[in-house]
Scaffold this motif. Sequence first.
Motif, short mmCIF file in Angstrom:
data_model
loop_
_atom_site.label_atom_id
_atom_site.label_comp_id
_atom_site.label_asym_id
_atom_site.label_seq_id
_atom_site.Cartn_x
_atom_site.Cartn_y
_atom_site.Cartn_z
N UNK A 57 0.84 -1.20 0.00
CA UNK A 57 0.00 0.00 0.00
C UNK A 57 0.88 1.25 0.00
N UNK A 58 1.92 1.25 0.81
CA UNK A 58 2.82 2.41 0.88
C UNK A 58 3.56 2.58 -0.45
N UNK A 59 3.96 1.46 -1.05
CA UNK A 59 4.64 1.52 -2.35
C UNK A 59 3.75 2.20 -3.39
N UNK A 60 2.48 1.79 -3.43
CA UNK A 60 1.54 2.41 -4.38
C UNK A 60 1.41 3.90 -4.09
N UNK A 61 1.25 4.24 -2.83
CA UNK A 61 1.07 5.64 -2.45
C UNK A 61 2.28 6.48 -2.84
N UNK A 62 3.47 5.95 -2.61
CA UNK A 62 4.69 6.70 -2.95
C UNK A 62 4.81 6.90 -4.45
N UNK A 63 4.54 5.83 -5.22
CA UNK A 63 4.65 5.93 -6.68
C UNK A 63 3.65 6.92 -7.24
N UNK A 64 2.52 7.09 -6.54
CA UNK A 64 1.49 8.02 -7.00
C UNK A 64 1.69 9.42 -6.41
N UNK A 65 2.82 9.61 -5.76
CA UNK A 65 3.16 10.95 -5.26
C UNK A 65 2.35 11.39 -4.05
N UNK A 110 1.89 -4.37 -7.22
CA UNK A 110 0.99 -4.18 -6.09
C UNK A 110 -0.34 -4.88 -6.34
N UNK A 111 -0.72 -4.98 -7.62
CA UNK A 111 -2.04 -5.53 -8.01
C UNK A 111 -1.86 -6.29 -9.32
N UNK A 112 -2.72 -7.30 -9.55
CA UNK A 112 -2.56 -8.07 -10.79
C UNK A 112 -3.38 -7.52 -11.96
N UNK A 113 -4.16 -6.46 -11.71
CA UNK A 113 -4.88 -5.81 -12.81
C UNK A 113 -6.04 -6.61 -13.37
N UNK A 114 -6.40 -7.70 -12.70
CA UNK A 114 -7.42 -8.58 -13.24
C UNK A 114 -8.83 -8.10 -12.88
N UNK A 115 -9.47 -7.45 -13.84
CA UNK A 115 -10.78 -6.87 -13.57
C UNK A 115 -11.89 -7.93 -13.62
N UNK A 116 -11.65 -8.99 -14.42
CA UNK A 116 -12.67 -10.04 -14.49
C UNK A 116 -12.80 -10.79 -13.17
#
Length: 479
Positions: A60-68, A185-191
């Motif tokens: 979660x922190x990784x995603x937050x940091x990458x998104x500024x 962080x996520x596998x992007x699998x929307x299905x």
Amino acid sequence: MPAFEPVIGLEIHAQLLTRTKIFCGCPTAFGAPPNTHVCPVCLGLPGALPVLNGHAVELAVTAALALGCNVQARSVFARKNYFYPDLPKGYQISQYELPLATGGGLEIEVEGARKFVHLTRIHMEEDAGKSLHEGFADSDRKTYLDYNRSGVPLIEIVSEPDMRSAEEAAHFFERLRQMLVWLGVNDGNMEEGSLRCDANVSVRPAGSAMLGTKTEVKNVNSFRHLQKAIEYEIGRHVDVITHGGRIVQETRLFDAAQGKTYSMRSKEEAHDYRYFPEPDLPPLVIVEARREGLRAALPELPEARSARFQAQYGLPAYDAELLTQTRGLADYFEATATAAGNPKAASNWVMGEVLRTMKERGVAIEQVPLAPAALAGLVRIVEKGTISSTVAKDVFGKMYDTGRTADDIVAAEGLAQISDTSALEPLVRSVVEAHADVMAEIRAGKDRKFQFLVGQVMKASRGKADPKLVTELLKRAIG
Ligand code: ADP
Ligand code: ZN
Ligand code: MG
């Protein structure tokens, strides 16, 4: 009639790629038989206590940091209380007043115009179980429940209402997906529901600074559906307002088959969640050293990598964008380019044959059996003129299927390009003789027919003739 401006904000739920759930040790793996990945904690049995999954926090922190975003030194889990059969505890553990991160955002580009979409916040929470309303003999009378998903770790990413069209919203969601998958962080699998999006939509008179009443369209599970659902909703809002009506604040669902949204619950029916701090979990404290360690471990991000591909390898923006769609593809390209010593040729191969074959076979870049070094071997012999580009495509297919090297296949099958005048002359002669009529037409000025003759010689050589030499010999024959 006044012109209307659409206003859109998105709320995105992304499953964090941990092996186990957020507050217990149950596996998160998708597709297990119902209710096999459960324990007292994620079933909400009395007395069971949650323990926070450290890896979920890191992701979660990784995603937050990458998104500024600003990662908060202290955030607090809260209970969001409501009754629903898929929520056995009677509350969801989420973050409310003090979320994990605030601010940040992502740049999008729509029709050449760049725009920064701000984020409001990112918080951590647990997923609920799944109600199964269909698929059983008594489904007309009963609903079944699968709690495997209960307690799976999520982040919710909330955007500001910064988007002004359905297209912008779809682009933003695409960019966000690219980033989350890139970070691992996520596998992007929307299905499978590991990435889900709710769209908040309103319209207002163009130029107005106030926001109109919004409706929220829940759980749209593809980029195309998101765009369609928002477009429909914008049209509906404008229609209601221009006919003197009022938009009712409510939650709606998108029916993909009909291309329409319909009401799920109105504001009057909306829950009062009675949020309060979770007494079974202490505040989440992220010390600076830990946060900065995660920041230092961030990979080069998609935009930076695309810019570097253009600067370092002289690639066109189009190539760089396409090659940075996923981190795996960017790595594959870069390894090929380095080994081949010709970035543009490597780019053409990766964007062409590699992507085409992946699509044809339905595989991801990670499953492509052809190593970048092997592809580079092929790129090099095409460069040197050992084989023609037509033959090279066949060789590529054989390399992909057999794992043999390009040199190997070319030697074993005698595919080397014929660049030897004495070997090509007889082929040219027989084509010229067989097509005396075409020769006459060309001599009479029909230059277009020339390529036909080149094609005939290439065919006679089974694609192996050096096209430059063929052209030269044919020109000589025409005189
Ligand atoms: P709620 O309290 O209904 O959940 P929030 O203020 O938390 O609403 O916002 C939820 C999402 O809706 C955010 O993405 C936000 O940007 C968006 N949003 C808020 N107001 C509007 C509006 N008037 N039109 C479109 N989107 C909006
Ligand atoms: Zn469990
Ligand atoms: Mg909200």
